[in-house]
Structure formats: structure tokens, C-alpha cells
Motif scaffolding. Structure first.
Motif, PDB file in Angstrom:
ATOM      1  N   GLN B 282       0.831  -1.209   0.000  1.00 41.70           N
ATOM      2  CA  GLN B 282       0.000   0.000   0.000  1.00 41.70           C
ATOM      3  C   GLN B 282       0.865   1.259   0.000  1.00 41.70           C
ATOM      4  O   GLN B 282       0.569   2.237  -0.666  1.00 41.70           O
ATOM      5  CB  GLN B 282      -0.900  -0.032   1.239  1.00 41.70           C
ATOM      6  CG  GLN B 282      -1.897   1.109   1.303  1.00 41.70           C
ATOM      7  CD  GLN B 282      -2.711   1.057   2.597  1.00 41.70           C
ATOM      8  OE1 GLN B 282      -2.917  -0.013   3.185  1.00 41.70           O
ATOM      9  NE2 GLN B 282      -3.163   2.209   3.052  1.00 41.70           N
ATOM     10  N   ARG B 283       1.957   1.195   0.740  1.00 40.58           N
ATOM     11  CA  ARG B 283       2.879   2.331   0.795  1.00 40.58           C
ATOM     12  C   ARG B 283       3.448   2.613  -0.596  1.00 40.58           C
ATOM     13  O   ARG B 283       3.484   3.756  -1.063  1.00 40.58           O
ATOM     14  CB  ARG B 283       4.022   2.035   1.780  1.00 40.58           C
ATOM     15  CG  ARG B 283       4.851   3.237   2.171  1.00 40.58           C
ATOM     16  CD  ARG B 283       6.039   2.849   3.033  1.00 40.58           C
ATOM     17  NE  ARG B 283       7.080   2.212   2.262  1.00 40.58           N
ATOM     18  CZ  ARG B 283       8.010   2.871   1.551  1.00 40.58           C
ATOM     19  NH1 ARG B 283       8.013   4.184   1.554  1.00 40.58           N
ATOM     20  NH2 ARG B 283       8.920   2.222   0.863  1.00 40.58           N
ATOM     21  N   ALA B 286       0.807   4.128  -2.944  1.00 37.72           N
ATOM     22  CA  ALA B 286       0.553   5.555  -2.688  1.00 37.72           C
ATOM     23  C   ALA B 286       1.692   6.411  -3.230  1.00 37.72           C
ATOM     24  O   ALA B 286       1.471   7.484  -3.803  1.00 37.72           O
ATOM     25  CB  ALA B 286       0.372   5.785  -1.187  1.00 37.72           C
ATOM     26  N   LEU B 287       2.907   5.930  -3.064  1.00 33.78           N
ATOM     27  CA  LEU B 287       4.081   6.652  -3.565  1.00 33.78           C
ATOM     28  C   LEU B 287       4.039   6.721  -5.091  1.00 33.78           C
ATOM     29  O   LEU B 287       4.286   7.779  -5.692  1.00 33.78           O
ATOM     30  CB  LEU B 287       5.349   5.943  -3.076  1.00 33.78           C
ATOM     31  CG  LEU B 287       6.691   6.459  -3.586  1.00 33.78           C
ATOM     32  CD1 LEU B 287       6.877   7.928  -3.252  1.00 33.78           C
ATOM     33  CD2 LEU B 287       7.828   5.646  -2.976  1.00 33.78           C
ATOM     34  N   ASP B 288       3.718   5.607  -5.700  1.00 31.71           N
ATOM     35  CA  ASP B 288       3.649   5.541  -7.163  1.00 31.71           C
ATOM     36  C   ASP B 288       2.620   6.537  -7.705  1.00 31.71           C
ATOM     37  O   ASP B 288       2.856   7.221  -8.695  1.00 31.71           O
ATOM     38  CB  ASP B 288       3.287   4.103  -7.563  1.00 31.71           C
ATOM     39  CG  ASP B 288       3.686   3.840  -8.994  1.00 31.71           C
ATOM     40  OD1 ASP B 288       4.862   4.057  -9.326  1.00 31.71           O
ATOM     41  OD2 ASP B 288       2.795   3.454  -9.788  1.00 31.71           O
ATOM     42  N   ALA B 290       1.631   9.269  -6.241  1.00 28.14           N
ATOM     43  CA  ALA B 290       2.115  10.633  -6.029  1.00 28.14           C
ATOM     44  C   ALA B 290       3.119  11.019  -7.124  1.00 28.14           C
ATOM     45  O   ALA B 290       3.112  12.152  -7.611  1.00 28.14           O
ATOM     46  CB  ALA B 290       2.758  10.754  -4.642  1.00 28.14           C
ATOM     47  N   ILE B 291       3.964  10.081  -7.515  1.00 28.28           N
ATOM     48  CA  ILE B 291       4.949  10.369  -8.582  1.00 28.28           C
ATOM     49  C   ILE B 291       4.231  10.559  -9.919  1.00 28.28           C
ATOM     50  O   ILE B 291       4.544  11.465 -10.696  1.00 28.28           O
ATOM     51  CB  ILE B 291       5.997   9.239  -8.670  1.00 28.28           C
ATOM     52  CG1 ILE B 291       6.837   9.174  -7.397  1.00 28.28           C
ATOM     53  CG2 ILE B 291       6.908   9.444  -9.886  1.00 28.28           C
ATOM     54  CD1 ILE B 291       7.811   8.000  -7.330  1.00 28.28           C
ATOM     55  N   SER B 292       3.237   9.706 -10.162  1.00 33.38           N
ATOM     56  CA  SER B 292       2.546   9.740 -11.462  1.00 33.38           C
ATOM     57  C   SER B 292       1.869  11.079 -11.725  1.00 33.38           C
ATOM     58  O   SER B 292       1.666  11.458 -12.886  1.00 33.38           O
ATOM     59  CB  SER B 292       1.503   8.619 -11.528  1.00 33.38           C
ATOM     60  OG  SER B 292       2.150   7.376 -11.537  1.00 33.38           O
ATOM     61  N   PHE B 294       3.036  13.783 -11.654  1.00 33.75           N
ATOM     62  CA  PHE B 294       3.976  14.712 -12.305  1.00 33.75           C
ATOM     63  C   PHE B 294       4.422  14.239 -13.680  1.00 33.75           C
ATOM     64  O   PHE B 294       5.290  14.834 -14.287  1.00 33.75           O
ATOM     65  CB  PHE B 294       5.199  14.926 -11.411  1.00 33.75           C
ATOM     66  CG  PHE B 294       4.855  15.598 -10.123  1.00 33.75           C
ATOM     67  CD1 PHE B 294       4.770  16.979 -10.050  1.00 33.75           C
ATOM     68  CD2 PHE B 294       4.584  14.856  -8.980  1.00 33.75           C
ATOM     69  CE1 PHE B 294       4.429  17.598  -8.872  1.00 33.75           C
ATOM     70  CE2 PHE B 294       4.239  15.463  -7.801  1.00 33.75           C
ATOM     71  CZ  PHE B 294       4.154  16.846  -7.739  1.00 33.75           C
ATOM     72  N   ALA B 295       3.840  13.129 -14.141  1.00 37.80           N
ATOM     73  CA  ALA B 295       4.264  12.582 -15.437  1.00 37.80           C
ATOM     74  C   ALA B 295       3.641  13.383 -16.577  1.00 37.80           C
ATOM     75  O   ALA B 295       2.596  13.993 -16.407  1.00 37.80           O
ATOM     76  CB  ALA B 295       3.885  11.128 -15.533  1.00 37.80           C
TER      77      ALA B 295
END
Lengths: 572, 295
Positions: B282-283, B286-288, B290-292, B294-295
Motif C-alpha cells: 500500500q505504501r 501511494a508513492l507511485d 504521487a509520482i505519477s 507529475f508525469a
């Protein structure tokens, strides 16, 4: 490399100038181009002159660019201020209703009546940013359907504003088409896998890196130019199981992360120089109690309130030496936006591994500029956790003397090994002990464990020939312009090498000494007055260095460093 | 409620002692605070490993060393934000901040309103002796105005040779106006009431504040003075009336002991959440995401 353009837009911030940079950078990055954009916001929220500069290329871009190829000015004051930066023969886009350029200027003047279009054809000044973007995009040959899809996505969340923005976009393209305007250089679409590239500021990359490194608790206090780190995490950290507290000041922020770290959580704060000054006492406590935590310092011009919205690399002394008593800590300095992501995750990991505070030195230019970078890969920096104690029969020794100086920890609520962490000198069992022997032993323990961090791999980057007539050493955001200048010197037949230590304490002395042995002369390039890294190197290695310093609040350009190189090598 | 807890308790106060003997002067009020804390922990049947006591600097800052729970003896004046960090990091812990009138209301005075208004779920015990004891007798923010070189305070002339000129702070008045959700006052020598106050303060969900009169026998001995001045709150006292409590705080001639004020409102971690470790998958997800963005 087909294209490498530096575009500057100058106007009044109250008219949405800064968002022109955001929209254009986002669109160019989406086209698969490399983008490096930065701005100089005024200190005030509304009004005040400001500018955005976007360097865009299908090759690598490592600095904000030197001479401006395309200058767009919104009024006379900004024309006066920025016209000197325009390259001879460059394009000047000016609003003829607001600005009267010198008719004898050595540039191609293109009148763009932004305010008249807004007034007569749109009727609302809000989308001036999109109109300005549309004119630039049209002139540079960005396909209209691509620009429209981008604007729809970018402003999709504000459905009420979307029609206005689309109208502004259409009018901008029409203006370019109706007047038969075009620039000789066009921006190509570069094929790339969707989602493989991201456009991030250094502050955003640090926040994402913190999440990758397993950050669980963040406490901070608003301060320019670091606030975006806290704002970003307050939106996203909850999703990874963390929490963000906006504290009453930097002293409370630092105290809170000390507490959260004691409770076993990965903890960090972010601030700028004035805030770091206030955190120094708590950092000493963390050193004494051997608590992992990370403090991000997005440096700005100092001393005192200084230049809150300008850049400087002048907190190195504070980061390394800001303390009472001998309190060593690890100091890292990421050198570009991509590095901000990985360095922050590594900072959390090193804090856990060595049970120490780590200071991560960014700066305004690194923190607030945008760069298109390869999508960060969290799998490259998986979170590490501190060494835990196994319950034994004897009394728990929180500060047990070990070969590497790192002692297993116990965590409240999880381990039945209660102890009292104290800022007073203490023995292995954490009991207060002022005896000469204990102070000596524990002082060595705290120092030796940090000294070992010098051997951590991957914290030194070296560029250029193995033997060189000049070796540059720089840190942090000076890397990009220094590297471009070294490459330009190489094109002119000069042998210039570059060393970028990303760990500044403990100083990678061996790598620096080896580098110095491989070059005829050494110069330290850094954006401060006193030469803080130069002083550190001289004091540790007892070897003199040349200095290239800039301290006017603006970041180095590659021309700055190139001129320095030229001066050194021609007068050698 | 208290009776029910008492009968369930299986632990004894002595179980909370550490192996370190207190270093306070014989007769110091802080011994009373320490004894009452042991008893409160026992009554609440708390596990030693689930308690963290946080302190700053001063005689009272040494208290955690004398308790066999977890403790964090930090820097001067910052016990409250440190305790907040611990509580938000793990809300299952019982977190207690302790300190003196100087630690809490001089150097650390800026943190009290924020702990109170956030309603951080910690207990804050201030051992108020009206003097700086560890540094041997300088006036504190609660030293009475006009107090001069008297027999009770033989060393005060060092800092205030002509008497203390500054007006004292009204500790209870301040904390009540900051919005603290639990406010009490006890006296180190009145153990029964003090144990009751500490027990209820720890049980209270939110920021609980207990001013504890804790005389310094070496530099400003107020034992006799305070014994004459203390009296219980009136029998009909309504602890749900903050306005009445404020009025009393600024008008009392005597020093009233007891539970001055208590109200129920969400604690800080109820409002903004606390650290809540999530499964690794899950962590990463959520990180993925958040990064996406900005793609």
C-alpha cells in the motif's frame, strides 16, 4: 541536438506571470523535451516584477541557460530590465500597448498585443498566462491539438475556468497564424514512453524522496523557500502511513521530530537558514541521544532574513559546525532535481543506519526550479531501519560499545526494555555519568561511527579526463553550470575535470585528495562569499585551492564558470 | 470509576521505580510528585514499556531517571513539542511531560498555548516551586512580586538584591485561556488528591495540565506559606465552566486545589491522524500515485 532554446518571460507576478512558466514547462516536458525552468519571484505575493526562464532542448540541459534566445516582456519596466540579456539576433516579443522597444535594437521584434487581445477578444484578464503560452507555443511550432489536450488536462479540475483558458489558447494560436508568424527554430516532439518522465521541482523531489525513504513523521514551520516540502507532504504523507504537523516554530519542529524518532519513527523537517539556526540545540540532543532524523535546509541568501527568494550556498558552515560541544553529524548535498529524490531517501537511510541527525543541503535555485527528469525509481532506495535490540536477561545497554559504534535501539511500546534517553553524558546503560573515562569513550563512539560514513559508496561524482590542467570541485546546485563550463572548455581543447562530493560531512577526504593529485590546479566553485567548502577542504587536507564564488543571490550560469576557467588556464 | 480501576490493578507503585535514587534535596516537593506518579501508574495498571516521560532541564527535569519507564530527558523548555512528537508517532503510548515553572513558563512558555489549543493527548505536570532551584535561587516567572531577601529564600539577593520587581504569571489563568481541556492543581504534600488528579489527567483524552505546588526547601521554602494558603475548590464546583474557572484564577486569595476544568473535545491525533504503518504494498502504491501526478 537540434534545438537548445532559452526563453524568458518578464512581467508582473500579479498577472499570473509565474504560471506561464508552469504551463510551458509542463507542455514541453510532455513533448519529451528536456526542460529546466526557474523564476525570480518577488518577495511580495501580489505585484512586483518577476520573471520565468525556461531552457528547453532535445539534448541534456544542466543549467538555466545564458543568453536569452526569446524574450517576452509584458511592459516597459520589464523590457528595460531584461533587454540586456537577449542574445544578439534573438526574438523580442513585446506588448506594443505597454512597451516601446529601441527601433535600432539588434533583435527581431514581434509585437504581441496581449492586453488588447485580453480586453477586446476575451474580456477577462485571468487567462493571460495561457494566452502568453499559446503565442510562444504557436511561434515554436507546438502542434495546436497537443497544446489543447495539455491545457484541457492541466486545467481540467477547474471546469469553471476551462472555457476561458481554451478561448485564450485558441486566440493565441490564431494570432500567430493570422499574422503569419514563426520562429526559425521549432520544438520537435520527442518519442518517449508515457509516464517515463516527470517534471519536478527540487522541493517536490525531496518530498517524494522522503516518502520513498519511508518517512513517517514530519513537523515543520513555513519558511521561504522550503515551504513546498511541507505542503506537498501534508497532502501525500498520510497515504503512506505518515503524519505532518505544522508546528508553532522551528524549535518545536525539531523537538517534535526528536520525540517521534525516539518513538521509533522515521522523522524529518524542512527549513531554511533562519530555521536551521533555531534547530541547532535539538540537533545536538539528537547527536547525544543517537537519534536518527533528517533536517532539509533549502538555503537562501543570508545572513539574517537576507534574500528569502534568492539562492545561496552559505549554510555549509552552519550545517557542519553549527553546534555546541563536539557534535558530528552527516551532511549531504544533492546536486540536481533527480538527485534530490535519491539523496533524501538516502538521508533517511543513513540517519537510521548511523543513528544520527543528517542535514540535507538544498538551495532556492535547486528547490524551486523545475526540471524534466527520468521517473524516479523508489526501488533503488528501499527504506532501511535502525538496528533493533534483542531482549536479553541483563540490563539493556542502549549505548552498548560496538565495533562500528552503532548500538541496538529499543522502542517504546514495542520492546520491554525501558531506558531514559538523556542529553547529559551517559554510560552504555544510558545512566548519567560525568566520569572522565565515560566522556572520552562516548565522545569517541559518537565520532567514530560518523567517520565511518565517509566510506559509503556513491557520494562522489567525477567528470572529465583522468588527468587535467584544472580540476573544479563544487557542491549542490553549482554542479550543472560547472559541468557545462567544463564541457565547453573541453571543446576548446582545455582539459578540465570536475569533482562533486555529495557528502560534505564526513568530507570524502580520500576522493578529494586523489582528485587533487590528478590535476594541476584546483578551484572550488560555490555560491557564497567566504568559500565555505574551500575552507573546509583546506582545513582538512592542508592544501590550497583557488576559489570561484558568486554571491549576488542569482545562481551560477555556465558562462560565469567558463569565464573563470578561461582566466585561470590562460594565466597559468 | 476510580474504585473499579483500583480493584482491577495488579501492579504495585514500587514496580515503577528505577534503580536510580533521586538526587533531589531531602524534603523537596518533587518526591511527592514522583510518589504520586508511581501510584497513578499502578492504579491505571499501565505497562512500563507503554509509558514515556519527557522532561526538560531543571531539578524536575531529572524525574524520568527515577522512573522505570521509557523517558526522554531533553533540552531546556521543549518537553511539550517533544512529547507531541512521541504521541503523534504512536498514540498507543501514555505520554507525560514534566518540568518546572521556569522550564515550562519562561524558556518553554511559547509551546504551552499550542499544546493546549491542539489538545495533544498528553499529560503535563508542572512542578511549581516559584524559583530556579538547579541554578540555586534566581527568581522564576512565578516568583511573587516584591519577594525580597527573606529567611525562606536566603540566596535570592544574588539576582534580586532589592527584591523581585516583575509581576508573576498566573499559570492557571493562562492555561485556562489557552483552551486546555483538563486543568487541575495539586500540592505535593497532599498525596491522595494528587494521585487522583494524575490518574484522571492521564485518563483524559486530550491535553491535561496539572499545576503541582512543589516547594523548594533549599532556595525558597514555601512549605509553611502554602500549607496555610491551600484549600479545596468549593464543594459545588462545576468543572465544566471555563469562565467561572478563569474568574477564580484571577481573583482567588487562597490557592484552590482540585480539578478546575475538564471538557470533552477531540484530541489532536483524532483530528489529523497519527503515524499508522501501512502494508508495504500500500505504501508503494501511494508513492507511485504521487509520482505519477507529475508525469
Amino acid at each position: 541536438m537540434a534545438v537548445d532554446l532559452t526563453i524568458r518571460v518578464a512581467g508582473e507576478n500579479g498577472e499570473g506571470l509565474l504560471s506561464v512558466g508552469v504551463v510551458a514547462s509542463g507542455a514541453f516536458a510532455r513533448m519529451g523535451l528536456n526542460v529546466y525552468s526557474f523564476n525570480t519571484p518577488p518577495a511580495e505575493i501580489k505585484g512586483g516584477a518577476s520573471m520565468v526562464q525556461i531552457r528547453v532542448s532535445d539534448g541534456p540541459v544542466r543549467s538555466q541557460g545564458d543568453a536569452v534566445d526569446i524574450l517576452m516582456v509584458w511592459n516597459q519596466a520589464n523590457y528595460d530590465r531584461h533587454i540586456g540579456s537577449l542574445r544578439g539576433g534573438g526574438a523580442l516579443l513585446f506588448d506594443p500597448g505597454e512597451c516601446h522597444p529601441d527601433p535600432a535594437g539588434n533583435w527581431r521584434g514581434i509585437p504581441v498585443p496581449l492586453n488588447a487581445i485580453i480586453r477586446d477578444q476575451i474580456g477577462n484578464s485571468r487567462p493571460k498566462n495561457v494566452l502568453a503560452f499559446a503565442v510562444l507555443a504557436g511561434l515554436l511550432g507546438v502542434p495546436g491539438d497537443f497544446a489543447e489536450a495539455f491545457v484541457r488536462q492541466k486545467f481540467g479540475k477547474r471546469a469553471d475556468l476551462l472555457p476561458l483558458n481554451l478561448a485564450a489558447l485558441a486566440r493565441g494560436y490564431e494570432f500567430v497564424r493570422e499574422n503569419g508568424l514563426a520562429l526559425d527554430r521549432r520544438l520537435p516532439m520527442v518519442p518517449h514512453e508515457e509516464g517515463s518522465r516527470v517534471l519536478l521541482t527540487g522541493n517536490q523531489a525531496i518530498a517524494l524522496g522522503a516518502m520513498a525513504g519511508g518517512l513517517q513523521f514530519f513537523a515543520g514551520y513555513p519558511i521561504t523557500p522550503a515551504t513546498e516540502v511541507m505542503e506537498f507532504l501534508s497532502r501525500h504523507l498520510q497515504g503512506t502511513g505518515g503524519v505532518v504537523v505544522q508546528a508553532e516554530d522551528e524549535i518545536a519542529s525539531a523537538a517534535a521530530i526528536v520525540g517521534a524518532s525516539f518513538a521509533g519513527r522515521k522523522s524529518a523537517t524542512a527549513t531554511s537558514g533562519p530555521g536551521l539556526s533555531l534547530m541547532v540545540e535539538a540537533l545536538g540532543l539528537a547527536t547525544m541521544q543517537e537519534l536518527p532524523l533528517v533536517v532539509v535546509d533549502v538555503q537562501r541568501g543570508g545572513p539574517s532574513t537576507g534574500l528569502p527568494t534568492r539562492t545561496e550556498q552559505s549554510d555549509l558552515d552552519l550545517a557542519v559546525y553549527g553546534r555546541h560541544g563536539d557534535a558530528p553529524r552527516i551532511v549531504l548535498a544533492p546536486s540536481d532535481v533527480e538527485d534530490c529524490f535519491y539523496s533524501m531517501a538516502q538521508a533517511l537511510n543513513l540517519a537510521e543506519k548511523y543513528q544520527t541527525p543528517v542535514i540535507l543541503l538544498s538551495d532556492q535555485h535547486l528547490g524551486q526550479r523545475s526540471q524534466a527528469i527520468p521517473r524516479p525509481d523508489p526501488a533503488r532506495v528501499p527504506p532501511l531501519s535502525r538496528k533493533r535490540s534483542e531482549e536479553g536477561t541483563e540490563e539493556f545497554r542502549r549505548y552498548a560499545l560496538t565495533d562500528d559504534g552503532v548500538s541496538p535501539v529499543a522502542i517504546p511500546g514495542e520492546d520491554d526494555l525501558p531506558f531514559v534517553g538523556t542529553g547529559l553524558e551517559h554510560d552504555e546503560r544510558a545512566h548519567i555519568d560525568y566520569s572522565p573515562r565515560t566522556h572520552e569513550v562516548m565522545m569517541r563512539k559518537r565520532h567514530n561511527k560518523i567517520a565511518n560514513a565517509e566510506n559509503e559508496p556513491g557520494f562522489v561524482r567525477r567528470y572529465g579526463p583522468e588527468q587535467a590542467e584544472l580540476g573544479l570541485i563544487c557542491w549542490g546546485s553549482a554542479e550543472g553550470p560547472a559541468l557545462e563550463a567544463a564541457e565547453q572548455a573541453a571543446e576548446r581543447g582545455r582539459k578540465v575535470a570536475l569533482l562533486v562530493p555529495k557528502m560534505l560531512w564526513p568530507l570524502p577526504e580520500k576522493a578529494i585528495a586523489d582528485f587533487m593529485d590528478s590535476v594541476d590546479r584546483v578551484a572550488v566553485v560555490e555560491a557564497n562569499h567566504s568559500g565555505q567548502l574551500a575552507n573546509l577542504i583546506q582545513s582538512r587536507l592542508y592544501r590550497p585551492v583557488l576559489r570561484c564564488n558568486k554571491y549576488n543571490g542569482m545562481p551560477f550560469t555556465s558562462n560565469d564558470v567558463a569565464s573563470f576557467i578561461e582566466g585561470v588556464v590562460t594565466h597559468a | 470509576m476510580l474504585e473499579a480501576l483500583t480493584t482491577r490493578a495488579t501492579r504495585k507503585p514500587a514496580e515503577y521505580k528505577s534503580n536510580t535514587k533521586p538526587t533531589w534535596c531531602p524534603g523537596c516537593g518533587d518526591y511527592g510528585v514522583l510518589a504520586a506518579l508511581y501510584k497513578a501508574f499502578a492504579q491505571l495498571d499501565l505497562d512500563r514499556k507503554d509509558i514515556v516521560i519527557v522532561s526538560g532541564i531543571g531539578c524536575s527535569g531529572r524525574l524520568p531517571e527515577f522512573v522505570g519507564t521509557y523517558g526522554l530527558h531533553g533540552v531546556h523548555g521543549r518537553a511539550l513539542p517533544t512529547a507531541m512528537g512521541i504521541k503523534m508517532a504512536n498514540p498507543e503510548l501514555t505520554v507525560i511531560a514534566v518540568g518546572g515553572d521556569g522550564d515550562g513558563f519562561a524558556i518553554g512558555g511559547g509551546h504551552v498555548p499550542h499544546a493546549a489549543r491542539r489538545n495533544v493527548d498528553i499529560t503535563y505536570i508542572v512542578m511549581d516551586n516559584n524559583i530556579y532551584g538547579l541554578t540555586k535561587g534566581q527568581p522564576s516567572p512565578t516568583t511573587p512580586q516584591g519577594m525580597g531577601p527573606v529567611k525562606a529564600s536566603p540566596s535570592l539577593p544574588k539576582m534580586a538584591p532589592h527584591g523581585v520587581s516583575e509581576a508573576p504569571l498566573n499559570m492557571l489563568g493562562m492555561v485556562l485561556s489557552y483552551g486546555a481541556s483538563f486543568v487541575g492543581r495539586g500540592f505535593a504534600t497532599q498525596q491522595g488528591q494528587l494521585v487522583h488528579l494524575y490518574t484522571e489527567a492521564i485518563r483524559h483524552r486530550g491535553f491535561s495540565f496539572v499545576q503541582t505546588l512543589s516547594p523548594c526547601v533549599s532556595f525558597y521554602d514555601t512549605n509553611d506559606l502554602w500549607k496555610e494558603r491551600v484549600e479545596p475548590l468549593p464543594e459545588e464546583w462545576d468543572p465544566c465552566n471555563r469562565g467561572r474557572a478563569l474568574e477564580l484564577a484571577f481573583t482567588e486569595e487562597k490557592m484552590h486545589l482540585g480539578l478546575w476544568h475538564q471538557e470533552v473535545r477531540p484530541a489532536f491525533h483524532d483530528e489529523i491522524g497519527a503515524v499508522h504503518p501501512v502494508p508495504e504494498e500500500q505504501r508503494q502504491h501511494a508513492l507511485d500515485r504521487a509520482i505519477s501526478a507529475f508525469a
